[in-house]
Enzyme design. Structure first.
Site, PDB file in Angstrom:
ATOM      1  N   GLY A   1       0.850  -1.190   0.000  1.00  0.00           N
ATOM      2  CA  GLY A   1       0.000   0.000   0.000  1.00  0.00           C
ATOM      3  C   GLY A   1       0.885   1.238   0.000  1.00  0.00           C
TER       4      GLY A   1
ATOM      5  N   ASP B   1      -0.715  -7.296   7.659  1.00  0.00           N
ATOM      6  CA  ASP B   1      -2.170  -7.082   7.654  1.00  0.00           C
ATOM      7  C   ASP B   1      -2.756  -7.586   6.331  1.00  0.00           C
ATOM      8  OD1 ASP B   1      -0.941  -5.010   6.196  1.00  0.00           O
ATOM      9  OD2 ASP B   1      -2.486  -3.545   6.710  1.00  0.00           O
TER      10      ASP B   1
ATOM     11  N   GLU C   1       6.407  -5.800   7.346  1.00  0.00           N
ATOM     12  CA  GLU C   1       5.787  -4.790   8.211  1.00  0.00           C
ATOM     13  C   GLU C   1       6.440  -4.597   9.571  1.00  0.00           C
ATOM     14  OE1 GLU C   1       2.862  -5.858   5.115  1.00  0.00           O
ATOM     15  OE2 GLU C   1       4.140  -7.027   6.434  1.00  0.00           O
TER      16      GLU C   1
ATOM     17  N   GLY D   1       0.593  -4.981   0.885  1.00  0.00           N
ATOM     18  CA  GLY D   1      -0.688  -4.849   0.197  1.00  0.00           C
ATOM     19  C   GLY D   1      -0.737  -5.557  -1.145  1.00  0.00           C
TER      20      GLY D   1
END
Length: 381
Positions: free
Chosen positions: A73, A153, A145, A122
């Site tokens: 992301g 996530d 992350e 992402g």
């Protein structure tokens, strides 16, 4: 061939190709390694819903332009929002992203993701939940992350927890990179196709007048190979990974690795210890718990929990590690984590990330009702 494009920069971020029964969505931010923006996520959402209703569309192909599929992301934009005190805007980004992940996990038509390059964060979220993930010799997968003060996530607590043994804990905590052969071996990829064969594979997929998973799988299978795992691959060390990463706490995992390191000199073990010691202690603790909880939850439950977690992360009440200047702004790679050591994080501090956010305007992630549950949402890996 009809293709969607416009002079508007934003609209050019997702290119669309329509060929007979297939629709190909191309992430088109090659200089930014196709980092997913809010616009890209919204556009994917809109197109996926449109294609699901269109009986002429039998399958959706996703790929990236340049040397990345999608490196994650667009967190730089999210961090700007957080640093400007706009945590709600950052939360909207994650809400949209996770809802798209859920749509892909429950999609009624085959999604073929061509992972010919970097797939991180992402980028994994918008591919691993789909039915087919085609790796190549150029694939590089990672969930980095914990080094950014975040946690794996985009539904990673669902897909990492379903990898063989405790390989998912290893990947999620260390941020280790995998190549295409390793992705296939552990199940993150469903097929391995050499990049020179991709144009032929895509041409074959364009002509398929079927949404039958077995038909699509057979076509991809015609171009697939079984690559050899490199001798130094972490996947050959699954026994050590299972011994160490099955431990109850991050501290126990580190001690177990350190014990292994005293028994024999192994660069891979030392690199794993190094990665854990450099990562955010808060991220490590919440990531381990998240993956462990994910083993017992469906993909929707994982995303709802991860949304709670990410809202706590961006609000920065317990720790402000995400958006740490050293990683994303100064890039000097010398982050000052707070709290700085694992033992300074109490269970109560970790629990906070899994609770509802104490803000009257905040609400849990509401996922759209989907008819394509539970088999395909549960059995992709």
């Amino acid at each position: 061939m009809a293709s969607f494009s416009s002079s508007n920069d934003q609209e050019d971020q997702v290119l669309v190709e329509e060929k007979s029964f297939a629709r190909t969505l191309i992430m088109n931010r090659p200089k930014q390694l196709n980092a997913a923006t809010d616009y890209m996520i919204s556009r994917f959402w809109e197109l996926f819903l449109l294609y699901e209703k269109n009986s002429n569309v039998k399958l959706v192909i996703i790929k990236g332009k340049g040397r990345a599929f999608c490196a994650g992301g667009d967190v730089a934009a999210v961090v700007r929002d957080i640093n400007n005190g706009k945590w709600e805007s950052a939360a909207i980004f994650f809400r949209r992203e996770y809802t798209l992940n859920y749509l892909m996990a429950t999609y009624s038509k085959p999604q073929v993701s061509i992972l010919n390059g970097i797939v991180m964060g992402g980028g994994a979220g918008c591919s691993i939940h789909g039915s087919f993930r085609v790796a190549t010799e150029n694939s590089v997968f990672a969930m980095p992350e914990t080094a950014l003060g975040l946690f794996p996530d985009v539904g990673a607590s669902y897909f990492l927890s379903r990898l063989p043994g405790h390989f998912g804990e290893y990947l999620g905590l260390t941020g280790a990179r995998l190549d295409g052969a390793e992705m296939l071996a552990c199940g993150l990829a469903t097929h391995f196709v050499p990049s020179v064969k991709l144009p032929s594979l895509e041409a074959a997929l364009h002509t398929v007048d079927s949404s039958d998973q077995a038909v699509i799988s057979a076509i991809i299978g015609e171009y697939s190979e079984l690559p050899m795992l490199k001798e130094q691959s972490a996947y050959h060390r699954l026994d050590v990974i299972n011994r160490c990463f099955s431990r109850r706490t991050v501290e126990d995992i580190l001690s177990a690795l350190e014990r292994e390191a005293t028994n024999k000199v192994d660069g891979w073990i030392l690199a794993s210890i190094q990665s854990l010691k450099k990562a955010s202690p808060t991220s490590l603790k919440i990531s381990l718990r998240s993956i462990r909880e994910g083993r017992l939850q469906g993909v929707g439950q994982c995303l709802v929990r991860e949304y709670r977690m990410v809202c706590h992360v961006i609000r920065g009440e317990v720790s402000k590690d995400f958006g740490c200047r050293a990683i994303l702004v100064d890039k000097d790679r010398n982050p000052k984590w707070e709290p700085p050591r694992l033992e300074l994080l109490s269970d109560k501090m970790v629990d906070k990330y899994f609770s509802k956010v104490d803000d009257e305007d905040w609400e849990d992630l509401k996922l759209p009702p989907r008819s394509n549950l539970p088999a395909s949402a549960m059995a992709k890996l």
